[in-house]
Design an enzyme around this catalytic site. Structure first.
Site, short mmCIF file in Angstrom:
data_model
loop_
_atom_site.label_atom_id
_atom_site.label_comp_id
_atom_site.label_asym_id
_atom_site.label_seq_id
_atom_site.Cartn_x
_atom_site.Cartn_y
_atom_site.Cartn_z
N GLY A 11 -30.56 41.06 -15.80
CA GLY A 11 -30.23 39.53 -15.22
C GLY A 11 -28.79 39.46 -14.52
N ASP B 137 -19.13 27.82 -13.42
CA ASP B 137 -20.36 28.72 -12.74
C ASP B 137 -20.74 27.40 -11.64
OD1 ASP B 137 -23.37 29.03 -12.42
OD2 ASP B 137 -22.45 30.81 -13.74
N HIS C 17 -18.72 40.19 -15.52
CA HIS C 17 -18.27 38.87 -15.86
C HIS C 17 -19.01 38.33 -17.10
CE1 HIS C 17 -21.89 38.59 -13.25
NE2 HIS C 17 -22.18 37.35 -14.03
N HIS D 213 -19.82 35.27 -19.02
CA HIS D 213 -20.70 33.66 -19.29
C HIS D 213 -19.94 33.29 -20.36
CE1 HIS D 213 -23.59 33.70 -15.85
NE2 HIS D 213 -23.58 35.12 -15.94
#
Length: 118
Positions: free
Chosen positions: A98, A32, A105, A107
């Site tokens: 969010g 990230d 994806h 996280h």
């Protein structure tokens, strides 16, 4: 299968640089750019799926592979082993959930605490 205007599709194709964590024929993982934890990387399907809300039954094997791969990559990236260590796997879905980039994806976030929740 790819959206030429999608940031994550372009990253997976190598058109936009990233710090790659992992790649195979169906999955791409990369760090990230704004990490929220000491270990923070994203896992994406190379196939363009806008969000978890658009997943179909045919995507189940791919999502299962991604979730099964997450622990291996988390440890390789520096997360401490379970049960004292660990990591979080988060999927933001939609604007109210969010999600900022509309390509599914995961996280994967972990590492020694304290780190910001998010």
């Amino acid at each position: 299968m790819h959206d030429p205007n999608c940031l994550f599709c372009r990253i997976a194709k190598g058109e936009i640089p990233s710090r790659k964590v992992y790649e195979d024929e169906e999955v791409f993982a990369f760090h990230d750019i704004h990490p929220g934890a000491p270990v923070h990387f994203l896992m994406i399907p190379k196939k363009h799926v806008a969000s978890l809300a658009q997943v179909s039954a045919e995507d189940a094997p791919l999502l299962g592979r991604m979730l099964a791969l997450a622990p291996k990559l988390a440890l390789e990236q520096g997360c401490n082993p379970y049960p004292e260590g660990g990591y979080r796997v988060v999927v933001n879905t939609g604007t109210e959930g969010g999600q900022e980039v509309h390509h599914l994806h995961l996280h994967v976030m972990g590492g020694p605490r304290p780190w910001l929740k998010g």
